[in-house]
Design a protein around this motif. Structure first.
Motif, PDB file in Angstrom:
ATOM      1  N   ILE A   1      32.680  32.964  31.071  1.00 60.93           N
ATOM      2  CA  ILE A   1      32.950  31.590  30.656  1.00 60.93           C
ATOM      3  C   ILE A   1      32.042  30.615  31.396  1.00 60.93           C
ATOM      4  O   ILE A   1      31.490  29.678  30.799  1.00 60.93           O
ATOM      5  CB  ILE A   1      34.442  31.237  30.899  1.00 60.93           C
ATOM      6  N   VAL A   2      31.871  30.843  32.705  1.00 61.86           N
ATOM      7  CA  VAL A   2      30.986  29.984  33.502  1.00 61.86           C
ATOM      8  C   VAL A   2      29.559  30.054  32.969  1.00 61.86           C
ATOM      9  O   VAL A   2      28.885  29.024  32.797  1.00 61.86           O
ATOM     10  CB  VAL A   2      31.023  30.396  34.991  1.00 61.86           C
TER      11      VAL A   2
ATOM     12  N   LYS B   1      35.565  37.992  32.780  1.00 66.91           N
ATOM     13  CA  LYS B   1      35.799  36.946  31.777  1.00 66.91           C
ATOM     14  C   LYS B   1      35.525  35.567  32.368  1.00 66.91           C
ATOM     15  O   LYS B   1      34.930  34.703  31.709  1.00 66.91           O
ATOM     16  CB  LYS B   1      37.244  37.022  31.261  1.00 66.91           C
ATOM     17  N   PHE B   2      35.951  35.366  33.629  1.00 68.01           N
ATOM     18  CA  PHE B   2      35.713  34.080  34.281  1.00 68.01           C
ATOM     19  C   PHE B   2      34.214  33.821  34.431  1.00 68.01           C
ATOM     20  O   PHE B   2      33.721  32.725  34.113  1.00 68.01           O
ATOM     21  CB  PHE B   2      36.382  34.060  35.657  1.00 68.01           C
ATOM     22  N   LEU B   3      33.474  34.840  34.889  1.00 62.72           N
ATOM     23  CA  LEU B   3      32.027  34.696  35.047  1.00 62.72           C
ATOM     24  C   LEU B   3      31.348  34.460  33.702  1.00 62.72           C
ATOM     25  O   LEU B   3      30.387  33.696  33.601  1.00 62.72           O
ATOM     26  CB  LEU B   3      31.450  35.944  35.723  1.00 62.72           C
TER      27      LEU B   3
ATOM     28  N   TRP C   1      38.406  42.856  34.996  1.00 62.51           N
ATOM     29  CA  TRP C   1      38.187  42.282  33.677  1.00 62.51           C
ATOM     30  C   TRP C   1      38.383  40.773  33.703  1.00 62.51           C
ATOM     31  O   TRP C   1      37.617  40.030  33.080  1.00 62.51           O
ATOM     32  CB  TRP C   1      39.125  42.934  32.671  1.00 62.51           C
ATOM     33  N   SER C   2      39.390  40.302  34.425  1.00 63.07           N
ATOM     34  CA  SER C   2      39.632  38.864  34.551  1.00 63.07           C
ATOM     35  C   SER C   2      38.454  38.177  35.241  1.00 63.07           C
ATOM     36  O   SER C   2      38.043  37.077  34.841  1.00 63.07           O
ATOM     37  CB  SER C   2      40.917  38.604  35.339  1.00 63.07           C
ATOM     38  N   ALA C   3      37.922  38.834  36.278  1.00 63.78           N
ATOM     39  CA  ALA C   3      36.770  38.276  36.994  1.00 63.78           C
ATOM     40  C   ALA C   3      35.553  38.197  36.078  1.00 63.78           C
ATOM     41  O   ALA C   3      34.819  37.193  36.084  1.00 63.78           O
ATOM     42  CB  ALA C   3      36.454  39.129  38.223  1.00 63.78           C
TER      43      ALA C   3
END
Length: 340
Positions: A173-174, A169-171, A165-167
């Protein structure tokens, strides 16, 4: 200033992991452990390093779809080594210097070749995750060992879900930042002038980058591509396994090729953390994994990690200038032939 801060941050991270790795071991003990190593195994170890990088270059060559702009294998091999050399002082800089070097040699777009590197990295990550899954499921008996090694239970589904889930969310945002930037430039470009030219250049760079990433669609020789990928990982495992003989770890601790696979996967996690040349993270992960998984004393494990890592860097530092000279000769010879 920004580049300086990145370099200092990388050095700080490397120093931190080196301190963790060395804080419980006397340096004199490492020197003593290194004195008994068998130096005859260094030659095949060096051969494995060069073979792995050569296979990476030949695999990369399959992603070039334009025959007129397909580089010579030596140029690609040199580019790979230039990338690794750049990674020594500046973490991850090689991901840019490698494609830029080759692009200059063949007159190809920098962004397109950077796209092929991104594609390569995606494939490497997928293959690494498959190998790690195999190691965790079939080769490591106790989840407690993994918890001690990584500081969390990676077999816990909730931990994996949280990481995934963190990965995502990071993608996300990018992707959002890129979309906002695109819309803003598009709106400003309607005013014409320099902004419009800049927007058109931005679109051209993005297009060539995407073309590089999507080069996999035009890959015609999948069996050979997969074979090169397998050979790269086999060479990496051999780079772990051969030094077992240097320190007599095969006889003393009954370490096997399968055990080398486990250590390779653990050290790969350390290499992912961005430090210059993998300094510190590699030492820590290799030392702790040898100790926790196979009861190898930390003194021997750290000597093993220090010698193998230093040897790998030495191979890159020595061989890259030689390859640059050879590549220059090949390019000049090719140019003279075409001139005739």
């Amino acid at each position: 200033m920004k580049t300086t801060l990145k370099v200092l941050a990388g050095i700080a991270v490397a120093a931190f992991f080196l301190w963790i790795a060395f804080k419980e071991v006397e340096f004199e003990q490492i020197i003593e452990a290194s004195k008994s190593m068998s130096y005859g195994w260094i030659l095949p170890f060096v051969g494995c390093i060069l073979f792995a990088h050569l296979m990476r270059a030949l695999r990369w060559k399959l992603l070039f779809t334009d025959k007129e702009k397909t580089p010579h294998s030596i140029t690609l091999f040199t580019g790979v080594m230039v990338g690794y050399l750049s990674n020594i002082p500046f973490a991850r800089l090689g991901e840019v210097t490698r494609p830029v070097y080759v692009a200059q040699q063949v007159g190809e777009s920098n962004s397109k070749l950077i796209g092929t590197i991104v594609l390569e990295r995606i494939i490497d990550v997928v293959s690494m995750l498959l190998l790690m899954t195999f190691v965790v499921v079939f080769m490591i008996s106790s989840p407690d060992i993994l918890s001690n090694l990584f500081g969390m239970d990676i077999t816990d589904s909730s931990v994996l879900m949280s990481f995934g889930w963190s990965a995502l969310k990071f993608l996300g945002i990018v992707a959002l930042v890129i979309a906002v930037l695109y819309m803003a430039l598009k709106a400003l470009s309607k005013q014409g002038g320099v902004v419009e030219k800049g927007f058109q250049k931005f679109k051209e760079i993005v297009k060539t980058f995407v073309d590089g990433v999507l080069a996999v669609r035009e890959l015609k020789n999948w069996p050979l591509f997969i074979l090169y990928t397998i050979l790269i990982w086999v060479a990496y495992i051999c780079m772990t396994y051969i030094p077992f003989y240097m320190f007599d770890m095969v006889e003393t601790f009954d370490l096997s090729f399968a055990d080398a696979l486990v250590i390779t996967m653990v050290s790969a996690v350390g290499i992912i953390i961005p430090t210059p040349g993998g300094v510190g993270t590699y030492h820590l992960f290799v030392t702790k994994s040898l100790f926790l998984l196979f009861a190898v004393p930390e003194t021997i494990g750290l000597a093993y990690g220090t010698i193998t890592h230093a040897s790998t860097l030495a191979v890159v530092i020595i061989s890259t200038p030689i390859l640059l000279a050879i590549d220059k000769y090949v390019v000049l010879k090719k140019g003279a032939t075409n001139g005739n």
